[in-house]
Design a protein around this motif. Structure first.
Motif, short mmCIF file in Angstrom:
data_model
loop_
_atom_site.label_atom_id
_atom_site.label_comp_id
_atom_site.label_asym_id
_atom_site.label_seq_id
_atom_site.Cartn_x
_atom_site.Cartn_y
_atom_site.Cartn_z
N UNK A 164 0.82 -1.21 0.11
CA UNK A 164 0.02 0.05 0.07
C UNK A 164 0.99 1.27 0.07
N UNK A 165 2.23 1.22 -0.07
CA UNK A 165 2.74 2.47 0.01
C UNK A 165 2.50 3.30 -1.20
N UNK A 166 2.06 3.18 -2.48
CA UNK A 166 1.75 4.21 -3.22
C UNK A 166 0.52 4.97 -2.57
N UNK A 198 -2.18 9.68 0.49
CA UNK A 198 -2.86 10.16 1.62
C UNK A 198 -1.97 11.07 2.43
N UNK A 199 -0.68 10.51 2.90
CA UNK A 199 0.05 11.14 3.57
C UNK A 199 0.27 12.62 2.89
N UNK A 200 0.73 12.69 1.74
CA UNK A 200 0.77 13.93 0.89
C UNK A 200 -0.34 15.08 1.13
N UNK A 201 -1.54 14.41 0.56
CA UNK A 201 -3.01 15.24 0.87
C UNK A 201 -2.91 15.65 2.13
N UNK A 235 6.25 12.25 -5.82
CA UNK A 235 5.57 12.55 -7.06
C UNK A 235 5.44 11.42 -7.93
N UNK A 236 6.35 10.29 -7.73
CA UNK A 236 6.30 9.08 -8.45
C UNK A 236 5.01 8.39 -8.14
N UNK A 237 4.85 8.49 -6.68
CA UNK A 237 3.72 7.68 -6.40
C UNK A 237 2.27 8.56 -6.33
N UNK A 238 2.21 9.65 -6.49
CA UNK A 238 1.23 10.49 -6.14
C UNK A 238 0.19 10.34 -7.30
#
Length: 219
Positions: A134-136, A141-144, A205-208
């Protein structure tokens, strides 16, 4: 440098970082647990519960200022950074929970079953098997959550009056006076406020984009 030292932005930065870090921690934890329950379990009223979570996003925060203010006053939590952490967590985890449900639904349950057959408990399977996959989604969610907590102004402005507890958005607002505006310190403070978000987005950014689209369409 003058904005960082004389205008108190060093303190404002520390306060905003405290709220954002702890807010993200609570948002991610609650979103994973709630999203997992919505994705993996069938229970009566599940669709209604999800609808309620979505409907909370339609409620303007300004409408709830008075009751929240009264609650925090009765609990002696005014001028408390942890009160802002609670408010931000409450307002932002419902949407993130729905988003996390999409991420969890996109992962085959058989990998958790295999871990449980090998001796893991359900919590162990979530921790050792599900969360790494679930890392991506967690990054999204962490960024948001970080951006939402970092930029929050209304509740910080209403619930915090002590100079040493102000956050960056409120500190920037205080540089705009009735008869004058300190443009130099205002510009420097804006740069200070933007730098953490730029660093965060450059890291995730790669996962966002992929994570956000995955959580939106799966489930």
């Amino acid at each position: 440098m003058e904005a960082w030292t004389k205008s108190g932005f060093r303190i404002y930065f520390k306060n905003s970082l405290f709220i954002a870090v702890f807010g993200v921690a609570f948002i991610v934890m609650l979103s994973i647990l709630t999203g997992y329950a919505l994705a993996r379990f069938q229970f009566k009223g599940k669709n209604g519960f999800m609808l309620i979570l979505l409907c909370t996003q339609f409620i303007p925060g300004a409408m709830l200022i008075t009751p929240i203010f009264i609650i925090f006053k009765n609990l002696n939590m005014l001028n408390s950074l942890f009160a802002l952490v609670l408010v931000n967590t409450t307002f932002h985890f419902p949407f993130n929970s729905i988003l996390m449900r999409g991420f969890v639904s996109g992962i085959d349950y058989t990998i958790e079953e295999a871990a449980q057959i090998d001796g893991c408990s359900r919590i162990g399977a979530i921790w050792h098997v599900l969360i790494p996959v679930l890392k991506p989604g967690i990054a999204t969610i962490a960024a948001y959550g970080f951006i939402s907590c970092w930029n929050e102004f209304l509740f910080s402005f209403m619930f915090i009056s002590k100079q040493g507890k102000l956050t960056l958005p409120v500190g920037l607002k205080n540089l705009v006076g009735e008869f004058s505006i300190n443009y130099g310190q205002l510009a420097a403070g804006a740069v200070i406020a933007v730098v953490p978000t730029l660093i965060l987005f450059s890291y995730v950014q790669k996962n966002l984009v992929g994570g956000l689209s995955s959580g939106a369409v799966k489930g």
